[in-house]
Design a protein around this motif. Structure first.
Motif, mmCIF file in Angstrom:
data_model
loop_
_atom_site.group_PDB
_atom_site.id
_atom_site.type_symbol
_atom_site.label_atom_id
_atom_site.label_comp_id
_atom_site.label_asym_id
_atom_site.label_seq_id
_atom_site.Cartn_x
_atom_site.Cartn_y
_atom_site.Cartn_z
ATOM 1 N N ASP A 16 0.830 -1.208 0.000
ATOM 2 C CA ASP A 16 0.000 0.000 0.000
ATOM 3 C C ASP A 16 0.865 1.260 0.000
ATOM 4 O O ASP A 16 0.615 2.199 -0.764
ATOM 5 C CB ASP A 16 -0.928 0.016 1.223
ATOM 6 C CG ASP A 16 -2.025 -1.019 1.127
ATOM 7 O OD1 ASP A 16 -2.279 -1.525 0.009
ATOM 8 O OD2 ASP A 16 -2.645 -1.329 2.171
ATOM 9 N N ARG A 17 1.879 1.269 0.855
ATOM 10 C CA ARG A 17 2.753 2.452 0.942
ATOM 11 C C ARG A 17 3.527 2.659 -0.353
ATOM 12 O O ARG A 17 3.732 3.786 -0.796
ATOM 13 C CB ARG A 17 3.734 2.317 2.105
ATOM 14 C CG ARG A 17 3.087 2.225 3.447
ATOM 15 C CD ARG A 17 2.514 3.538 3.875
ATOM 16 N NE ARG A 17 1.991 3.393 5.217
ATOM 17 C CZ ARG A 17 1.013 4.100 5.693
ATOM 18 N NH1 ARG A 17 0.444 5.027 4.954
ATOM 19 N NH2 ARG A 17 0.585 3.909 6.908
ATOM 20 N N GLN A 33 2.314 6.899 -6.634
ATOM 21 C CA GLN A 33 1.295 7.884 -7.023
ATOM 22 C C GLN A 33 1.782 9.298 -6.747
ATOM 23 O O GLN A 33 1.605 10.200 -7.556
ATOM 24 C CB GLN A 33 -0.008 7.593 -6.262
ATOM 25 C CG GLN A 33 -1.155 8.506 -6.590
ATOM 26 C CD GLN A 33 -1.718 8.257 -7.982
ATOM 27 O OE1 GLN A 33 -1.617 7.153 -8.500
ATOM 28 N NE2 GLN A 33 -2.283 9.278 -8.587
ATOM 29 N N GLU A 72 1.241 4.108 -2.904
ATOM 30 C CA GLU A 72 0.983 5.508 -2.553
ATOM 31 C C GLU A 72 2.180 6.385 -2.932
ATOM 32 O O GLU A 72 2.015 7.480 -3.476
ATOM 33 C CB GLU A 72 0.711 5.606 -1.051
ATOM 34 C CG GLU A 72 0.359 6.978 -0.557
ATOM 35 C CD GLU A 72 0.093 6.987 0.943
ATOM 36 O OE1 GLU A 72 0.339 8.038 1.559
ATOM 37 O OE2 GLU A 72 -0.349 5.959 1.486
#
Length: 113
Positions: free
Chosen positions: A64-65, A71, A68
């Protein structure tokens, strides 16, 4: 030795009962060791399961990190953030600057200068 004498536990009070008592104590100690070993094994299994679950959670959090971060590193995201601060991208694309080293003269040419 018949069933009646076993039920009355006469083998524990005879003259040679010390051998029987030693064997019974040995069996009890052996049973206690087996129970402790099983308990230790189960605790280790539970700890392994808990650690495996924690590894799965941390791996998921890492993914997830990372997504992120990717992004946030994208040019469109950076330019949107800079627009909020009043900084706009340059309409002129950057150009590469090449620096040429001056040609070095020979060793003797440096001496005679």
């Amino acid at each position: 030795m018949n069933v009646y004498s076993i039920l009355k536990a006469r083998f524990l009070i005879n003259e040679d009962a010390t051998k029987n008592w030693r064997f019974i104590v040995f069996l009890i100690v052996l049973a206690i060791i087996m129970i402790a070993n099983t308990q230790s094994y189960e605790q280790k299994v539970f700890k392994i399961v808990a650690l495996n679950n924690e590894v799965k959670e941390l791996r998921s959090e890492f993914v997830d990190r990372r997504s992120e971060l990717m992004q946030l590193k994208m040019e469109s995201t950076v330019s949107d953030k800079m627009l909020e601060r009043g900084i706009v991208p340059s309409p002129v694309p950057p150009q590469k600057i090449k620096v040429k080293k001056p040609e070095e003269k020979g060793f003797f040419a440096k001496i005679w200068q």
